[in-house]
Scaffold this active site. Sequence first.
Site, PDB file in Angstrom:
ATOM      1  N   HIS A  33       0.843  -1.202   0.000  1.00 65.04           N
ATOM      2  CA  HIS A  33       0.000   0.000   0.000  1.00 65.04           C
ATOM      3  C   HIS A  33       0.877   1.252   0.000  1.00 65.04           C
ATOM      4  CE1 HIS A  33       0.828   0.752   4.265  1.00 65.04           C
ATOM      5  NE2 HIS A  33       0.669  -0.538   4.463  1.00 65.04           N
ATOM      6  N   LYS A  58      -6.903   6.355  -3.891  1.00 59.68           N
ATOM      7  CA  LYS A  58      -6.291   6.610  -2.597  1.00 59.68           C
ATOM      8  C   LYS A  58      -5.656   5.356  -2.014  1.00 59.68           C
ATOM      9  CE  LYS A  58      -7.241   8.939   1.821  1.00 59.68           C
ATOM     10  NZ  LYS A  58      -6.230   9.981   1.639  1.00 59.68           N
ATOM     11  N   ASN A 332       2.033   8.805  14.493  1.00 60.94           N
ATOM     12  CA  ASN A 332       1.281   9.154  15.697  1.00 60.94           C
ATOM     13  C   ASN A 332       2.019  10.289  16.402  1.00 60.94           C
ATOM     14  OD1 ASN A 332       0.154   9.155  18.430  1.00 60.94           O
ATOM     15  ND2 ASN A 332      -0.820   7.230  17.848  1.00 60.94           N
ATOM     16  N   ARG A 440       1.286  13.970   4.262  1.00 64.92           N
ATOM     17  CA  ARG A 440       0.898  15.288   4.765  1.00 64.92           C
ATOM     18  C   ARG A 440       0.980  16.344   3.666  1.00 64.92           C
ATOM     19  NH1 ARG A 440      -0.999  12.702   9.077  1.00 64.92           N
ATOM     20  NH2 ARG A 440       0.474  12.337  10.760  1.00 64.92           N
ATOM     21  N   ARG A 522      -0.680  20.247  16.109  1.00 65.98           N
ATOM     22  CA  ARG A 522       0.299  19.507  15.295  1.00 65.98           C
ATOM     23  C   ARG A 522       0.953  20.515  14.355  1.00 65.98           C
ATOM     24  NH1 ARG A 522      -2.191  15.359  11.226  1.00 65.98           N
ATOM     25  NH2 ARG A 522      -2.325  17.236   9.973  1.00 65.98           N
ATOM     26  N   ASN A 552      -3.362  24.771   7.993  1.00 63.89           N
ATOM     27  CA  ASN A 552      -2.963  24.061   6.789  1.00 63.89           C
ATOM     28  C   ASN A 552      -3.552  22.660   6.827  1.00 63.89           C
ATOM     29  OD1 ASN A 552      -1.703  22.861   4.611  1.00 63.89           O
ATOM     30  ND2 ASN A 552       0.304  22.744   5.580  1.00 63.89           N
ATOM     31  N   THR A 553      -4.369  22.327   5.854  1.00 69.27           N
ATOM     32  CA  THR A 553      -4.873  20.966   5.712  1.00 69.27           C
ATOM     33  C   THR A 553      -4.740  20.553   4.258  1.00 69.27           C
ATOM     34  OG1 THR A 553      -6.734  19.487   6.211  1.00 69.27           O
ATOM     35  CG2 THR A 553      -7.278  21.640   5.292  1.00 69.27           C
TER      36      THR A 553
END
Length: 598
Positions: A33, A58, A332, A440, A522, A552-553
């Site tokens: 994956h 995805k 994490n 990210r 984060r 920021n996403t």
Amino acid sequence: MIVLGYNGFTRGAELFGRLYGATGVGRNLLVGHDAAAALVIDGEVVAAVEEERLSRVKKTSDFPAQAIRWCLDSAGVDLDQVDVFAFPWRFSSAVAEEMIAKICDAELPVAAKFDSLRRTGELYTGMLARDAVYSDFVQRTGYRLDPNKLALVPHHLAHLMCGAYLAGGGDAAFLVSDGRAETLSAVMGELRDGVVKRFDEGTVDMASSLGVAYGRITRYLGFVPNNDEYKVMGLAAYGPPPQHNPLLERVVRLHEGGSYTISVPPDVQEYCALFDGIFGGDSEKREEFDFRVKVAGLAQHMVEAVTAHQLRALTAVSGLDTLLFEGGLALNCVANTKMLERSSFTDMEVSFGASDPGVAIGAAVYTAGLRNRPADAVTTPYLGPSYGEGRILDALEAYGDRVEWQREPDAASVAGRTAELLAEKNVVGWFQGRAEFGPRALGSRSILASPAFPDIKDIINLRVKHREPFRPFAPVVLESEAPRVFEMGKKTSSPYMTFVFPVRKEYQERIPGACHVDGTARVQTVDERQNPELAALLGAFTALTDVPCLLNTSFNVAGEPIVCSPRDALDCFLATEIDYLVIDRFVVTKREGPGKMT
């Protein structure tokens, strides 16, 4: 020397689906994956992209045919010019023998053992063995490479080499922990003078995988394993830290040397029944927010307790100051910060390729024999496709009946105009330069907003991202400003959103949109050398508003990969309530009419 690293199997979905029922939500069982490719030329990673960015599927595990072709084309390299093809899985004869022995030694009826051997044999010969890997490459590329040019790199070693290379080389202790490699799920040791030493007493069999156990709790809560674990991590913050954790009594056993065993049955119905018994749940309770928060807190505490156990063992035998942490568990970020702050390590590095996209880079740099990056190389996640003004204009004109645009004269004007839009509570799609590599969005394909508005998270979650309202967003801040806004602890920077820090009290009311329910964030730090466009925007926004960061996403909606091309960006822009799209120097708005969302 030219080395191409790649990850992915053509037959993975087919074989795992037919042999193990790994379809739908159960696709987390697939190996390969996060399929990707990376190209290393003369000691430097010059290109890398995940297959999902190009195929738009995805977390695909498919052979990365498009990613390979893009990496080669971007560098003007032909397959004939590649010296080595590096693949981050090595199911050797010794590994196969170990797989067979485990089945034979298992407490199963004879018929079940034969069935398991049959399925494992078909998986091995059809997908995992060296001959199968070679045939897969030839069939998908049409290129009959010299078999001696195919290098198989053990999966955990590829993870480690990705982290070591991107950290700049140097001596470090290491921990690699993920769902599974060939037969293990976690390893620890040291990297000294370019030589890897694994501490065997700290190895963990894949049957006791912490990542898989966390994924099963993820599924128990109704989320998708190997995809939605960050939702569980985010939910955990809504409750107090548990005073007592039954998982550490009934599921986890810690052993000397940093190893552990985890006992969770693989069958969904069986482990749901187990968790119902442990958590006091049932099918109705699993839908309740407070129950989910409780379970998420216990799962998160389990991860933190187990990784703390690993670090205690690692520090007992290693005197090195720096820790490299790689593998899926390294995403994490809540646990990462606690691991560092509660350990004797002075620094901890988690790369932008910590999860499985990074093994394509790791396999390539290992096969190239690299110990350190070139002294003048900038560590950058911006390794993917970029698009010239002509391609962008073609895309804009193709959507000309639905959008209109204005071209800003220069980069400073882009930053200034975007800062003005963000100051007015607009949500902006930000598309600049080369696409970032890894899971990210790091300011190249991002959705940005001002954190000064208390309801901005709800606006983005519900009207833009189409996802759960409890999900937090990451603030991006200039590296020079970060210590003023956040309690950074031992860290001086956090460029890849892999650590969580408390927001200083004096800033919590100024940037409420950036604060999670527990007062943490984060954080992504940025400097001008790594991302000059984003740094310029942050500078302009701060000067205009006195707000020192932006939200920021990732530039996508739930279930979709992050956008890659201008057309991807326009599709996402038009399908959501994003207010503006800033793509290179073009500021794009929606025309009134059917294409305009209200």
